[in-house]
Design a protein around this motif. Structure first.
Motif, PDB file in Angstrom:
ATOM      1  N   ARG A 230     -97.383  -6.478  53.099  1.00  0.00           N
ATOM      2  CA  ARG A 230     -97.344  -7.537  52.094  1.00  0.00           C
ATOM      3  C   ARG A 230     -95.897  -7.928  51.814  1.00  0.00           C
ATOM      4  NH1 ARG A 230     -96.149  -5.248  47.056  1.00  0.00           N
ATOM      5  NH2 ARG A 230     -96.330  -2.970  47.025  1.00  0.00           N
ATOM      6  N   TYR A 231     -95.762  -9.107  51.233  1.00  0.00           N
ATOM      7  CA  TYR A 231     -94.450  -9.666  50.920  1.00  0.00           C
ATOM      8  C   TYR A 231     -94.150  -9.514  49.441  1.00  0.00           C
ATOM      9  CZ  TYR A 231     -90.865 -13.273  50.112  1.00  0.00           C
ATOM     10  OH  TYR A 231     -89.735 -13.949  49.736  1.00  0.00           O
ATOM     11  N   GLU A 232     -92.923  -9.101  49.125  1.00  0.00           N
ATOM     12  CA  GLU A 232     -92.446  -9.074  47.747  1.00  0.00           C
ATOM     13  C   GLU A 232     -91.236  -9.982  47.635  1.00  0.00           C
ATOM     14  OE1 GLU A 232     -91.566  -5.153  46.374  1.00  0.00           O
ATOM     15  OE2 GLU A 232     -93.678  -4.581  46.166  1.00  0.00           O
ATOM     16  N   ARG A 233     -91.301 -10.919  46.691  1.00  0.00           N
ATOM     17  CA  ARG A 233     -90.185 -11.839  46.498  1.00  0.00           C
ATOM     18  C   ARG A 233     -89.137 -11.203  45.591  1.00  0.00           C
ATOM     19  NH1 ARG A 233     -90.485 -18.068  44.166  1.00  0.00           N
ATOM     20  NH2 ARG A 233     -88.390 -18.707  44.913  1.00  0.00           N
ATOM     21  N   GLN A 234     -87.895 -11.227  46.056  1.00  0.00           N
ATOM     22  CA  GLN A 234     -86.781 -10.677  45.280  1.00  0.00           C
ATOM     23  C   GLN A 234     -86.072 -11.804  44.524  1.00  0.00           C
ATOM     24  OE1 GLN A 234     -83.432  -9.171  47.565  1.00  0.00           O
ATOM     25  NE2 GLN A 234     -82.969  -7.624  46.015  1.00  0.00           N
ATOM     26  N   PRO A 235     -85.910 -11.692  43.226  1.00  0.00           N
ATOM     27  CA  PRO A 235     -85.179 -12.726  42.483  1.00  0.00           C
ATOM     28  C   PRO A 235     -83.732 -12.824  42.963  1.00  0.00           C
ATOM     29  CG  PRO A 235     -86.398 -11.297  40.988  1.00  0.00           C
ATOM     30  CD  PRO A 235     -86.440 -10.638  42.327  1.00  0.00           C
ATOM     31  N   LEU A 236     -83.179 -14.027  42.926  1.00  0.00           N
ATOM     32  CA  LEU A 236     -81.812 -14.219  43.396  1.00  0.00           C
ATOM     33  C   LEU A 236     -80.800 -13.434  42.574  1.00  0.00           C
ATOM     34  CD1 LEU A 236     -81.847 -18.034  44.209  1.00  0.00           C
ATOM     35  CD2 LEU A 236     -81.572 -16.158  45.841  1.00  0.00           C
ATOM     36  N   ASP A 237     -81.019 -13.310  41.260  1.00  0.00           N
ATOM     37  CA  ASP A 237     -80.058 -12.554  40.454  1.00  0.00           C
ATOM     38  C   ASP A 237     -80.108 -11.069  40.799  1.00  0.00           C
ATOM     39  OD1 ASP A 237     -82.545 -12.138  39.330  1.00  0.00           O
ATOM     40  OD2 ASP A 237     -81.917 -12.471  37.257  1.00  0.00           O
ATOM     41  N   GLU A 238     -81.285 -10.582  41.180  1.00  0.00           N
ATOM     42  CA  GLU A 238     -81.393  -9.186  41.609  1.00  0.00           C
ATOM     43  C   GLU A 238     -80.666  -8.973  42.939  1.00  0.00           C
ATOM     44  OE1 GLU A 238     -85.081  -6.686  43.293  1.00  0.00           O
ATOM     45  OE2 GLU A 238     -85.303  -7.246  41.157  1.00  0.00           O
ATOM     46  N   LEU A 239     -80.803  -9.923  43.861  1.00  0.00           N
ATOM     47  CA  LEU A 239     -80.068  -9.859  45.123  1.00  0.00           C
ATOM     48  C   LEU A 239     -78.571  -9.865  44.866  1.00  0.00           C
ATOM     49  CD1 LEU A 239     -79.900 -10.015  48.246  1.00  0.00           C
ATOM     50  CD2 LEU A 239     -79.990 -12.517  47.994  1.00  0.00           C
ATOM     51  N   HIS A 240     -78.130 -10.742  43.975  1.00  0.00           N
ATOM     52  CA  HIS A 240     -76.709 -10.832  43.632  1.00  0.00           C
ATOM     53  C   HIS A 240     -76.185  -9.486  43.148  1.00  0.00           C
ATOM     54  CE1 HIS A 240     -73.203 -11.707  41.114  1.00  0.00           C
ATOM     55  NE2 HIS A 240     -73.026 -12.803  41.853  1.00  0.00           N
ATOM     56  N   THR A 241     -76.899  -8.869  42.228  1.00  0.00           N
ATOM     57  CA  THR A 241     -76.464  -7.585  41.678  1.00  0.00           C
ATOM     58  C   THR A 241     -76.413  -6.511  42.756  1.00  0.00           C
ATOM     59  OG1 THR A 241     -77.394  -8.138  39.517  1.00  0.00           O
ATOM     60  CG2 THR A 241     -77.019  -5.799  39.981  1.00  0.00           C
ATOM     61  N   ALA A 242     -77.405  -6.495  43.623  1.00  0.00           N
ATOM     62  CA  ALA A 242     -77.455  -5.484  44.679  1.00  0.00           C
ATOM     63  C   ALA A 242     -76.283  -5.641  45.648  1.00  0.00           C
ATOM     64  CB  ALA A 242     -78.779  -5.576  45.421  1.00  0.00           C
ATOM     65  N   LEU A 243     -75.968  -6.871  46.038  1.00  0.00           N
ATOM     66  CA  LEU A 243     -74.885  -7.090  46.997  1.00  0.00           C
ATOM     67  C   LEU A 243     -73.526  -6.757  46.399  1.00  0.00           C
ATOM     68  CD1 LEU A 243     -76.125 -10.426  48.618  1.00  0.00           C
ATOM     69  CD2 LEU A 243     -76.160  -8.133  49.624  1.00  0.00           C
ATOM     70  N   VAL A 244     -73.322  -7.118  45.134  1.00  0.00           N
ATOM     71  CA  VAL A 244     -72.072  -6.730  44.459  1.00  0.00           C
ATOM     72  C   VAL A 244     -71.971  -5.215  44.400  1.00  0.00           C
ATOM     73  CG1 VAL A 244     -70.834  -6.762  42.270  1.00  0.00           C
ATOM     74  CG2 VAL A 244     -71.868  -8.872  43.150  1.00  0.00           C
ATOM     75  N   GLY A 245     -73.099  -4.550  44.169  1.00  0.00           N
ATOM     76  CA  GLY A 245     -73.109  -3.092  44.129  1.00  0.00           C
ATOM     77  C   GLY A 245     -72.767  -2.448  45.449  1.00  0.00           C
ATOM     78  N   HIS A 246     -72.958  -3.187  46.544  1.00  0.00           N
ATOM     79  CA  HIS A 246     -72.594  -2.674  47.868  1.00  0.00           C
ATOM     80  C   HIS A 246     -71.131  -2.954  48.204  1.00  0.00           C
ATOM     81  CE1 HIS A 246     -77.022  -2.460  48.704  1.00  0.00           C
ATOM     82  NE2 HIS A 246     -76.601  -1.373  49.311  1.00  0.00           N
ATOM     83  N   GLY A 247     -70.399  -3.525  47.269  1.00  0.00           N
ATOM     84  CA  GLY A 247     -68.966  -3.702  47.463  1.00  0.00           C
ATOM     85  C   GLY A 247     -68.533  -5.039  48.013  1.00  0.00           C
ATOM     86  N   LEU A 248     -69.447  -6.003  48.159  1.00  0.00           N
ATOM     87  CA  LEU A 248     -69.056  -7.327  48.633  1.00  0.00           C
ATOM     88  C   LEU A 248     -68.359  -8.087  47.516  1.00  0.00           C
ATOM     89  CD1 LEU A 248     -71.290  -6.415  50.684  1.00  0.00           C
ATOM     90  CD2 LEU A 248     -71.860  -8.838  50.921  1.00  0.00           C
ATOM     91  N   THR A 249     -67.457  -8.994  47.906  1.00  0.00           N
ATOM     92  CA  THR A 249     -66.744  -9.779  46.909  1.00  0.00           C
ATOM     93  C   THR A 249     -67.681 -10.768  46.241  1.00  0.00           C
ATOM     94  OG1 THR A 249     -66.116 -11.571  48.395  1.00  0.00           O
ATOM     95  CG2 THR A 249     -64.655  -9.647  48.317  1.00  0.00           C
ATOM     96  N   GLU A 250     -67.312 -11.194  45.042  1.00  0.00           N
ATOM     97  CA  GLU A 250     -68.121 -12.172  44.314  1.00  0.00           C
ATOM     98  C   GLU A 250     -68.262 -13.458  45.108  1.00  0.00           C
ATOM     99  OE1 GLU A 250     -70.437 -14.090  41.602  1.00  0.00           O
ATOM    100  OE2 GLU A 250     -69.870 -11.959  41.550  1.00  0.00           O
ATOM    101  N   SER A 251     -67.194 -13.902  45.770  1.00  0.00           N
ATOM    102  CA  SER A 251     -67.245 -15.144  46.526  1.00  0.00           C
ATOM    103  C   SER A 251     -68.214 -15.038  47.694  1.00  0.00           C
ATOM    104  CB  SER A 251     -65.848 -15.508  47.042  1.00  0.00           C
ATOM    105  OG  SER A 251     -65.893 -16.659  47.854  1.00  0.00           O
ATOM    106  N   PHE A 252     -68.166 -13.933  48.416  1.00  0.00           N
ATOM    107  CA  PHE A 252     -69.044 -13.779  49.570  1.00  0.00           C
ATOM    108  C   PHE A 252     -70.497 -13.636  49.130  1.00  0.00           C
ATOM    109  CE2 PHE A 252     -70.900 -11.804  53.350  1.00  0.00           C
ATOM    110  CZ  PHE A 252     -70.348 -12.595  54.350  1.00  0.00           C
ATOM    111  N   VAL A 253     -70.723 -12.894  48.044  1.00  0.00           N
ATOM    112  CA  VAL A 253     -72.084 -12.753  47.519  1.00  0.00           C
ATOM    113  C   VAL A 253     -72.626 -14.111  47.088  1.00  0.00           C
ATOM    114  CG1 VAL A 253     -73.451 -11.808  45.617  1.00  0.00           C
ATOM    115  CG2 VAL A 253     -71.841 -10.342  46.858  1.00  0.00           C
ATOM    116  N   ARG A 254     -71.807 -14.909  46.434  1.00  0.00           N
ATOM    117  CA  ARG A 254     -72.242 -16.241  46.018  1.00  0.00           C
ATOM    118  C   ARG A 254     -72.608 -17.082  47.244  1.00  0.00           C
ATOM    119  NH1 ARG A 254     -68.390 -17.040  42.985  1.00  0.00           N
ATOM    120  NH2 ARG A 254     -67.061 -18.399  44.233  1.00  0.00           N
TER     121      ARG A 254
END
Length: 297
Positions: A230-254
């Protein structure tokens, strides 16, 4: 002489295999640029010239492009401070080397969406289109392979599919969009690299055989894997938080988030599927050949 960058990646390994089969009959020599030559397939050993190193390195691409007639250019998915750094910044030395060595033809991996209302706010896709313009200004004839998302992106979900029966993304569950297999992109690239009768600058869409939604993918995976998916949709703000948590820059995450948002708003829907833009590999076939072994490995 045809130069292949990223020859061990998802697209490059298929392209190298095709060119190893067809280039000798066409009288073409092959040269690859690769960080780790040990990762090249056995079939390539002794049959291609190897330039070891990163194709972001000015000295490496200067050696690689000397005497080259055509180049396959692919920017690897490496995070950078900004989307522009990831694409135009990475490719700057190569573009200068293309001009310096008078390379006649370049085939590059790009993205759909150019000319649409979403094109200038599509994050990484916008940066990809800026790179296309930079390569086109080198003086080489250029073909940008305008691709949608790849089937191969789902390989990153193989553990979740195996353990939970779930894959996730940020698109609406019923949003249909084109999807393509990396091998089909490689096939188009091989044709262009071997038959260089084309001139000027243009894009070449590679759309796969049909549009599919995440719910369609879940249904087909359930059928092909013999277990519920099955498919689960991830909210964009949740994706943003997760990627920042992995150490990516704010610009690249955006840039990633803006790309995902634009795709969900129809960025990839602007090109009609015709016999020239469709590619043959269906999702059912890809699941059986590629995803199933990855999930059950």
């Amino acid at each position: 002489m045809i130069v292949i960058t990223a020859p061990t990646g998802n697209i490059g390994r298929h392209l190298l295999s095709r060119l190893l089969e067809s280039a000798p009959a066409a009288g073409e020599e092959l040269r690859v640029v690769v960080r780790d030559p040990a990762r090249l397939p056995d079939a390539a050993r002794g049959r291609v010239e190897v330039i070891a190193g990163s194709h972001a390195d000015a000295e490496v691409v200067d050696r690689a492009f000397e005497g080259a007639d055509a180049v396959f250019w692919l920017v690897p998915p490496i995070p950078a401070p900004t989307p522009r750094d990831a694409y135009s910044g990475f490719s700057g030395p190569a573009v200068r080397a293309l001009t310096a060595h008078g390379v006649g033809h370049v085939v590059g991996v790009s993205a759909l969406g150019r000319g649409t209302p979403l094109a200038d706010r599509a994050g990484l896709v916008t940066a990809t289109h800026a790179l296309d313009d930079l390569i086109a200004d080198s003086g080489a004839a250029y073909r940008a392979l305008a691709n949608p998302s790849f089937f191969e992106n789902l390989l990153e979900e193989s553990d979740s599919i195996r353990e939970k029966g779930v894959f996730s993304d940020t698109a609406d569950a019923d949003r249909k969009a084109p999807l393509v297999a990396a091998a089909d992109i490689a096939a188009v690239a091989a044709g262009l690299l071997l038959d260089r009768s084309w001139t000027g600058t243009d894009s070449v869409p590679v759309l796969g055989p049909q549009d599919l939604s995440p719910n369609d993918l879940a249904r087909i995976m359930t059928e092909q894997l013999g277990r519920p998916v099955r498919y689960e949709r991830q909210p964009l703000d949740e994706l943003h938080t997760a990627l920042v948590g992995h150490g990516l820059t704010e610009s690249f995450v955006r840039g990633i988030v803006d790309m995902k948002r634009a795709k969900d708003q129809g960025l990839d829907a602007g090109v009609a599927r015709t016999p020239d833009t469709a590619s043959p590999t269906g999702f059912e076939q890809w699941c059986a050949r590629t995803l199933r072994p990855a999930v059950f490995s």
